[in-house]
Design a protein around this motif. Structure first.
Motif, PDB file in Angstrom:
ATOM      1  N   ASN A 533      -6.058  14.418   9.689  1.00 20.58           N
ATOM      2  CA  ASN A 533      -7.189  14.824   8.862  1.00 20.58           C
ATOM      3  C   ASN A 533      -8.126  13.627   8.661  1.00 20.58           C
ATOM      4  O   ASN A 533      -7.714  12.587   8.146  1.00 20.58           O
ATOM      5  CB  ASN A 533      -6.659  15.338   7.514  1.00 20.58           C
ATOM      6  CG  ASN A 533      -7.738  15.940   6.646  1.00 20.58           C
ATOM      7  OD1 ASN A 533      -8.754  15.319   6.388  1.00 20.58           O
ATOM      8  ND2 ASN A 533      -7.503  17.157   6.187  1.00 20.58           N
ATOM      9  N   SER A 534      -9.382  13.771   9.059  1.00 26.25           N
ATOM     10  CA  SER A 534     -10.337  12.661   8.993  1.00 26.25           C
ATOM     11  C   SER A 534     -10.548  12.173   7.564  1.00 26.25           C
ATOM     12  O   SER A 534     -10.697  10.974   7.312  1.00 26.25           O
ATOM     13  CB  SER A 534     -11.673  13.076   9.605  1.00 26.25           C
ATOM     14  OG  SER A 534     -12.229  14.180   8.900  1.00 26.25           O
ATOM     15  N   PHE A 535     -10.546  13.105   6.601  1.00 30.76           N
ATOM     16  CA  PHE A 535     -10.737  12.723   5.201  1.00 30.76           C
ATOM     17  C   PHE A 535      -9.602  11.815   4.742  1.00 30.76           C
ATOM     18  O   PHE A 535      -9.829  10.773   4.119  1.00 30.76           O
ATOM     19  CB  PHE A 535     -10.808  13.978   4.328  1.00 30.76           C
ATOM     20  CG  PHE A 535     -10.874  13.691   2.849  1.00 30.76           C
ATOM     21  CD1 PHE A 535     -12.055  13.281   2.265  1.00 30.76           C
ATOM     22  CD2 PHE A 535      -9.746  13.822   2.050  1.00 30.76           C
ATOM     23  CE1 PHE A 535     -12.114  13.003   0.897  1.00 30.76           C
ATOM     24  CE2 PHE A 535      -9.793  13.557   0.692  1.00 30.76           C
ATOM     25  CZ  PHE A 535     -10.987  13.153   0.117  1.00 30.76           C
ATOM     26  N   PHE A 536      -8.368  12.185   5.064  1.00 32.94           N
ATOM     27  CA  PHE A 536      -7.224  11.387   4.635  1.00 32.94           C
ATOM     28  C   PHE A 536      -7.085  10.087   5.434  1.00 32.94           C
ATOM     29  O   PHE A 536      -6.609   9.080   4.908  1.00 32.94           O
ATOM     30  CB  PHE A 536      -5.939  12.209   4.715  1.00 32.94           C
ATOM     31  CG  PHE A 536      -5.840  13.261   3.645  1.00 32.94           C
ATOM     32  CD1 PHE A 536      -5.973  12.919   2.317  1.00 32.94           C
ATOM     33  CD2 PHE A 536      -5.635  14.594   3.963  1.00 32.94           C
ATOM     34  CE1 PHE A 536      -5.902  13.876   1.310  1.00 32.94           C
ATOM     35  CE2 PHE A 536      -5.557  15.558   2.980  1.00 32.94           C
ATOM     36  CZ  PHE A 536      -5.696  15.203   1.645  1.00 32.94           C
ATOM     37  N   ARG A 537      -7.508  10.101   6.691  1.00 30.41           N
ATOM     38  CA  ARG A 537      -7.481   8.858   7.468  1.00 30.41           C
ATOM     39  C   ARG A 537      -8.396   7.814   6.824  1.00 30.41           C
ATOM     40  O   ARG A 537      -8.033   6.644   6.696  1.00 30.41           O
ATOM     41  CB  ARG A 537      -7.933   9.128   8.908  1.00 30.41           C
ATOM     42  CG  ARG A 537      -6.853   9.684   9.802  1.00 30.41           C
ATOM     43  CD  ARG A 537      -7.156   9.431  11.281  1.00 30.41           C
ATOM     44  NE  ARG A 537      -8.488   9.861  11.680  1.00 30.41           N
ATOM     45  CZ  ARG A 537      -8.782  11.097  12.087  1.00 30.41           C
ATOM     46  NH1 ARG A 537      -7.832  12.021  12.140  1.00 30.41           N
ATOM     47  NH2 ARG A 537     -10.016  11.418  12.445  1.00 30.41           N
ATOM     48  N   GLU A 538      -9.567   8.269   6.409  1.00 33.27           N
ATOM     49  CA  GLU A 538     -10.507   7.357   5.744  1.00 33.27           C
ATOM     50  C   GLU A 538      -9.962   6.895   4.393  1.00 33.27           C
ATOM     51  O   GLU A 538     -10.107   5.732   4.003  1.00 33.27           O
ATOM     52  CB  GLU A 538     -11.848   8.068   5.556  1.00 33.27           C
ATOM     53  CG  GLU A 538     -12.880   7.242   4.801  1.00 33.27           C
ATOM     54  CD  GLU A 538     -14.079   8.065   4.353  1.00 33.27           C
ATOM     55  OE1 GLU A 538     -14.780   7.604   3.435  1.00 33.27           O
ATOM     56  OE2 GLU A 538     -14.301   9.158   4.903  1.00 33.27           O
TER      57      GLU A 538
END
Length: 574
Positions: A533-538
């Protein structure tokens, strides 16, 4: 009764998308009606084929939630409400429940929208698109535009387990509360928004007066809901604690058609004490002990809970537990369709052993942000951004800037902020299926309890004495805390909290999480899904997501949030 959706006739709303999302949520065949410049879609409760509106020649009432008026059953309650509204004489003290009531006077084209004064009933709105609904997901799916993720709200939710209004997971949708309800008519021209508040009695001069008043208030409440309860059958879920026992004492006294149940595991103290309470009360007890409920596959549970919970994630409302499934909650009720929830019962005791005022800053940090999990923030700037937003929202809902919190203010925050931000979420999902009430959390009961605060002392004794007076036999049954109510609290229950309260909150918090290894085995698969998930990676550079994932209180919510964001992809810009 089960759900509603209102949109302005010029709003860009997809009827096909509405029908699809409500079908996924288990609602079919809405009653559709025009109200001036607005259209209303009203859905019945899923388990009850009961009409939730009354139409007269020129005036109509449409209802959602659980309502009782003047000791009547459901149908008579609606008729009496409509009659008294037309005559301008609704009696606030005769109205119980968590609800939305919509009155439409066609003769003068007047629409008046009432929500229960405790704001237990979840109501969401998009003021730009002029849409208001009981269902967050319905607005997301039906409105013809893309939403933007409310990053601050998501982080508040996954790190605390709560979400304080008016925030939701997207910036364009707000949750209705006691502040914005006063402002909403500007955006929804032609609708009057209001609440029906009863007067609160405050002239209590002694502890005995306060206990008598608490019992009288609760007896009056159960007298009011008895007819509805006997019409559809009532059920109370039991534990070995205080609040479900208090509900049982009152239900046993006033409701003839009453059964009990428990979702606790059969090998737990909670379950054994619940079963004994049911036996002593003489009420039928049901659980899945003999024929266990089959737990679905993990992703199937998340999909089902996504719709059943309307996408709402809270620490006390887990998506990964079988008791969160609609099939489980309907089955355990055993064809009894009026339920009672015990949230708010802490107003009758000083369970926090709150001995001296503390700063709002300390309260937010150690009783709100980091009570369920040690501080997971890796970036200080983000932590104080979340802190500041929580502080602003608490002050906003309390109506003034708080410096110190005393016991009374603590009880107000628990009732007026914590309940809607977390615990009453479950009440809303259960209200989709059946009637469900939270007597202790409702406005008249909870606001009356503020006047008991000077008599609570530093113990559980106020509520213990209430229950001793109500039902001596049920008071004899052992609690989870190692004593029964006739014996009362052991001396250590007074002594240990006194020592703990001498410690600064920061010290206690540090010691507590060193001693308590509250963890679950989340496994590599859950971590892998977060990384996708891009949100959680960030976010992983700013928050220790692994510590949240491994926390027994918050780990489930993080997994659920990952599932939610995937489901919203395409409608919400992450």
């Amino acid at each position: 009764m089960g759900a509603f959706f209102i949109n302005h006739i010029n709003s860009k709303v997809s009827v096909a998308a509405l029908d699809k999302i409500y079908k996924e949520k288990g609602f079919l065949d809405p009653f559709v009606v025009s109200m001036g410049d607005y259209q209303l879609r009203l859905y019945k409760k899923k388990l009850l084929d009961v009409q939730n509106f009354i139409q007269r020649e020129s005036i109509s009432l449409y209802a959602c939630g659980s309502i009782v008026y003047n000791k009547y059953n459901y149908e008579k309650s609606l008729k009496a409400l409509l009659s008294d509204y037309s005559a301008g004489k609704i009696d606030p003290s005769a109205l119980s429940g968590n609800y939305v009531l919509i009155f439409h006077d066609r003769k003068i084209n007047k629409i008046e929208f009432f929500v229960d004064p405790a704001f237990i009933k979840n109501v969401y709105f998009d003021k730009v698109n002029r849409v208001i609904s009981s269902d967050f997901l319905a607005i997301i799916d039906a409105v013809d535009n893309t939403f933007t993720l409310n990053r601050t709200a998501v982080i508040e939710n996954i790190t605390t387990g709560h979400l304080i209004s008016p925030d939701t997971y997207v910036n364009e949708i707000q949750k209705l509360d006691k502040v914005n309800v006063k402002e909403l008519a500007v955006d929804f021209t032609g609708i009057i928004f209001n609440v029906i508040k009863p007067d609160i009695v405050s002239n209590l001069t002694s502890r005995n007066d306060a206990i008598d008043h608490a019992i009288l208030t609760l007896n009056s409440y159960f007298l009011n809901v008895a007819s509805l309860s006997n019409e559809f059958g009532a059920h109370i879920g039991l534990t070995g604690g205080f609040d479900s026992r208090l509900l049982l004492m009152l239900g046993k006294k006033h409701i003839s058609r009453l059964v009990t149940n428990s979702f606790w595991r059969p090998d737990s103290k909670e379950y054994l004490h619940a079963k004994e309470l049911a036996m002593v009360s003489g009420k039928k007890f049901f659980s899945y002990e003999e024929k266990p409920f089959l737990k679905p596959e993990w992703n199937k549970m998340l999909d089902t809970s996504f719709y059943f919970y309307d996408g709402q994630i809270r620490s006390q409302n887990r998506w990964d537990e079988i008791f969160s499934l609609p099939e489980y909650t309907s089955g355990i009720a055993q064809e009894h369709y009026v339920g009672f929830h015990g949230c708010g019962g802490e107003q009758y005791r000083n369970a926090d052993r709150f001995l001296r005022p503390k700063s709002l800053r300390s309260y937010i940090q150690y009783q709100w942000m980091f009570k369920q999990c040690k501080d997971p923030f890796l970036e200080s700037k983000l932590k104080w951004e979340i802190y500041s937003n929580i502080e602003i929202k608490i002050n906003r809902l309390m109506g003034f800037n708080i410096s110190k919190i005393d016991l009374l203010l603590l009880k107000r925050i628990q009732n007026e902020i914590w309940n809607p931000a977390n615990r009453t979420t479950r009440l809303n999902l259960l209200n989709q299926q059946q009637f469900y009430f939270a007597p202790f959390a409702e406005y008249e009961v909870s606001h009356s309890a503020y006047y008991y605060t000077p008599f609570l002392g530093n113990s559980l004794s106020f509520q213990i004495d209430m229950m001793r007076r109500l039902d001596n036999e049920l008071a004899k049954v052992q609690t989870n805390y190692g004593f029964n109510l006739i014996e009362g609290e052991p001396i250590k229950f007074y002594f240990i909290p006194f020592i703990v309260n001498l410690l600064p909150d920061q010290w206690f918090h540090s010691i507590y999480f060193r001693l308590k290894k509250a963890q679950i085995l989340s496994g590599n698969e859950s971590q892998k899904k977060l990384n996708e998930n891009s949100f959680f990676r960030e976010l992983s550079n700013k928050i220790d997501l692994t510590s949240i994932l491994n926390n027994i209180n918050l780990g489930s919510g993080l997994i659920s949030m990952n599932h939610l964001l995937k489901q919203l992809n395409g409608k919400v810009n992450l």
